[in-house]
Each structure stands twice: as C-alpha cells, then as structure tokens.
Design a protein around this motif. Structure first.
Motif, short mmCIF file in Angstrom:
data_model
loop_
_atom_site.label_atom_id
_atom_site.label_comp_id
_atom_site.label_asym_id
_atom_site.label_seq_id
_atom_site.Cartn_x
_atom_site.Cartn_y
_atom_site.Cartn_z
N MET D 1 0.82 -1.22 0.00
CA MET D 1 0.00 0.00 0.00
C MET D 1 0.85 1.25 0.00
N PRO D 2 1.67 1.36 -1.03
CA PRO D 2 2.52 2.55 -1.07
C PRO D 2 1.74 3.80 -1.48
N TYR D 3 2.27 4.91 -1.04
CA TYR D 3 1.82 6.24 -1.47
C TYR D 3 3.05 6.96 -2.00
N ILE D 4 2.96 7.39 -3.25
CA ILE D 4 4.11 8.04 -3.89
C ILE D 4 3.70 9.44 -4.32
N THR D 26 4.06 3.12 -10.23
CA THR D 26 3.32 1.96 -9.73
C THR D 26 4.07 0.67 -10.05
N LYS D 35 4.47 -5.10 -4.20
CA LYS D 35 3.26 -4.46 -3.68
C LYS D 35 2.07 -4.70 -4.59
N ASN D 36 0.90 -4.58 -4.01
CA ASN D 36 -0.35 -4.74 -4.75
C ASN D 36 -0.69 -3.43 -5.47
N PRO D 37 -0.78 -3.43 -6.80
CA PRO D 37 -1.07 -2.16 -7.49
C PRO D 37 -2.42 -1.56 -7.08
N ALA D 38 -3.38 -2.42 -6.74
CA ALA D 38 -4.72 -1.91 -6.40
C ALA D 38 -4.70 -0.97 -5.19
N THR D 39 -3.67 -1.11 -4.35
CA THR D 39 -3.57 -0.20 -3.21
C THR D 39 -2.27 0.62 -3.29
N THR D 40 -1.93 1.00 -4.50
CA THR D 40 -0.79 1.89 -4.72
C THR D 40 -1.30 3.22 -5.27
N PHE D 41 -1.03 4.29 -4.52
CA PHE D 41 -1.45 5.64 -4.96
C PHE D 41 -0.24 6.40 -5.46
N VAL D 42 -0.43 7.14 -6.53
CA VAL D 42 0.58 8.09 -6.98
C VAL D 42 -0.09 9.45 -7.09
#
Lengths: 72, 72, 72, 72, 72, 72
Positions: D1-4, D26, D35-42
């Motif tokens: 669940m990254p935030y970039i 992403t 990481k799961n792309p569905a919970t990756t925000f950019v």
C-alpha cells in the motif's frame, strides 16, 4: 499541536463539505488524544484527477471507464 | 541536501516575498547545518483560506470574524 | 499560520542546531510575511542516508565515495 | 500500500507524460517490493517555478539566466 | 481515494488511540464526501518533541516551561 | 528538479530494494520528463504497520487477519 493533511481528488467537494472535514478532523484529535484545538491545523489539498493514480491508472481514466459500463 | 516545504495561506504574498522565503530558508540550512545550497530545495505551497483550518474553523471564517469586530 | 517541514539527512545534527532551525524558520515567515509566530509550526524530519537519493544513488553511497577519494 | 508523491515544476508536462509517471511509479513498487497495485497511490503535484527554489533562487530566475546565456 | 496524513508529537499515544484516529479519519471522508473506505489511506507520523516547533520554540521547551510553573 | 516521496509500510524492505526504488524513480523522471538526475531527490519513508490505515483498519490488523485465514 497536530497537523492534518487531507488529500482528495478535485471532484466537486463544496465549501461546506470542506468546512465539515476541518471540523471533524479537529474534533477527532481533540477527542482521541486530548489535543488543544487552538493549535490544530487541517490542510485540504484537492488534486486533479489527471494527477492521481491508483493501480497504475489516472482517476480520470478510472472514472471514464466506470461511466462507460462496468462497476466502479 | 535538505528539502524544505513551506505552506502558507494564499493571501497575497508577492513574488518578491516568495523569493525572500526561498533565499532565507536556504541560508538557514547553510548557516546552521553547513549544507550545500546547490542541493537545497525549497517548495512553497499556497493554500486557499477555505482549505486551511485552525481550531476547527476555516481561515476564511476566522478572517471574516476578525474584520467584523473583535480582536484576532 | 504557516507550516514548515524541513527534511534533512540524519547525520548528527544536534539538539541545539534543530532548535536554531525552528527559531530561524519561524523568524523568516514572521519577518517576510508578518505571520503570527503563535500559529507557526516547524516540523523537522531526519531521514536515513539509505533513504535519501540524489542522482539515482543513496546518500550513503555518495558519502562513501567522497570519503574514498573524489571531490565533493 | 505505497503512497508516492511526485513534485515537479509546472513547465508543460503533458497529460500523457503524467500518465506515464503514474504507470512507471506503480510498476516500480510492484516489481521491487511486490506491492499490490490496487492499493498503490501516486499523486503528482505541479509547482510554479516562482514557488520552487534551488541554491537560494527561484527556478524562474534560474531558467531566465540559462536562456540569457550561460550554461544551465 | 483520499490520503490523510496525521502528524502528532510523540508523547505516548497508545496503539488503540492510533487505531481510533485511523477509524475516525476514514469515517469522516466516507460520511462527508461519500468516499470508498477501501481506497482511503491514513498515515500517522509521530514527531519527536525536539523536532516540532511552535512560536519559534521546540515543544520540549514549551512542555518543560509548562511543568515548571505557568498555565497551558 | 523533481522531489519524489515514497511511503511504504515497514515490513522488511532491504537496503538493496531501497536503492532500487531510488534508482528507478530517478530514471523515471529522467526518461519521461527529461529531468536532470543531479537535481532529482527521492526520499523513502517507512511507516509502522500500526501507523498505516486502509479501509479504517491498521495494516497490522489486516495482516493478522490475512494470516489467520481469509483471502487477500
């Protein structure tokens, strides 16, 4: 002395809704942590849907696709 | 290699004032920490008074109230 | 009501130096913009040299190389 | 669940380039960290050249000087 | 798809209090803006009292002074 | 002169993986936008799973539940 930053996509949140976010976030840290509201800042940032990505795509594209058919 | 982010309400800061903030913040980390100015970034963000809350109210409301009478 | 975030690498800044950064950054927005110090926040974040990159390399690697010979 | 969060100066990046940044950032956390792309925000933030400083000067001034002659 | 960043001083907030902040901030954007909780992130950052300044002084110093006498 | 901030949960990313994130994020803005790597910063922040919430719950709780049986 909390600082709370709320980032949302720019999709028509009203002035009153933003005021509610500010009130609600302030109340939250006052109630949960006993913080002083006088030194609690809330900053809202609205982000263009072209500038927000999720799952590798812009929210603009995701919204478009949702409109054209499928589920959200 | 510091990165300094300065958030202020959008209330008429001039171009020259912003340049002064950038100069001043850079000088600060150079003088206090001996940092290299060439790798010192300063980013200013101006935030609408509707988007900044303090004590649970928007700065818009606080400014309005101050104008209508009482002390700040 | 400014909020100032200062990110630096964790390389031994002392408590007194951090206090100077806080004083200096507060004075800056007071002097340049006439802001109220009572509602000026400064937050310092120290970042591990393994977590800070410049020119595609970690600061850890850049510091190591500088020690082993080269300029900068 | 990254935030970039990607901050760049506002100097004409196109919609397609921004979509590429979102896709690329992403993919990066998916490939490197699984990481799961569905919970990756950019989130991309464009910053006015008057609001970005480097070496104590605004990017506006640095660009102007580069145009007028010298090296970058 | 909001992202909410809550910065507080590191002064003993418990795990349960942090869980309450996360629940409360999520509920807030769901209720006020109708956002989807599944794509709502909340990130809490605890900041050392030596690293947080208000009115030009560290919170460490302000707390010390409050203990030694005065109000607030 | 981009600044890229990558927030991830603290779940064992290695030093080499972090170096890859830094390299990859730098390459991305160089290739997509033609930015100068020498003035590209990448800052990684690792966040405790107790401090990251999604869907109103901490990642700690979500990971625990996933281990105990369910999907995701």
């Amino acid at each position: 002395m909390p600082y709370i930053n709320i980032q949302i996509t720019r999709e028509g949140a009203s002035r009153e809704q933003k005021a509610q976010l500010i009130r609600g976030a302030t109340d939250l840290v006052v109630q949960v942590l006993g913080k002083n509201p006088a030194t609690t800042f809330v900053v809202i940032e609205e982000v263009d849907t072209d500038h927000w990505g999720i799952a590798g795509e812009t929210v603009t594209v995701l919204r478009e696709r949702a409109r054209q058919g499928g589920a959200q």
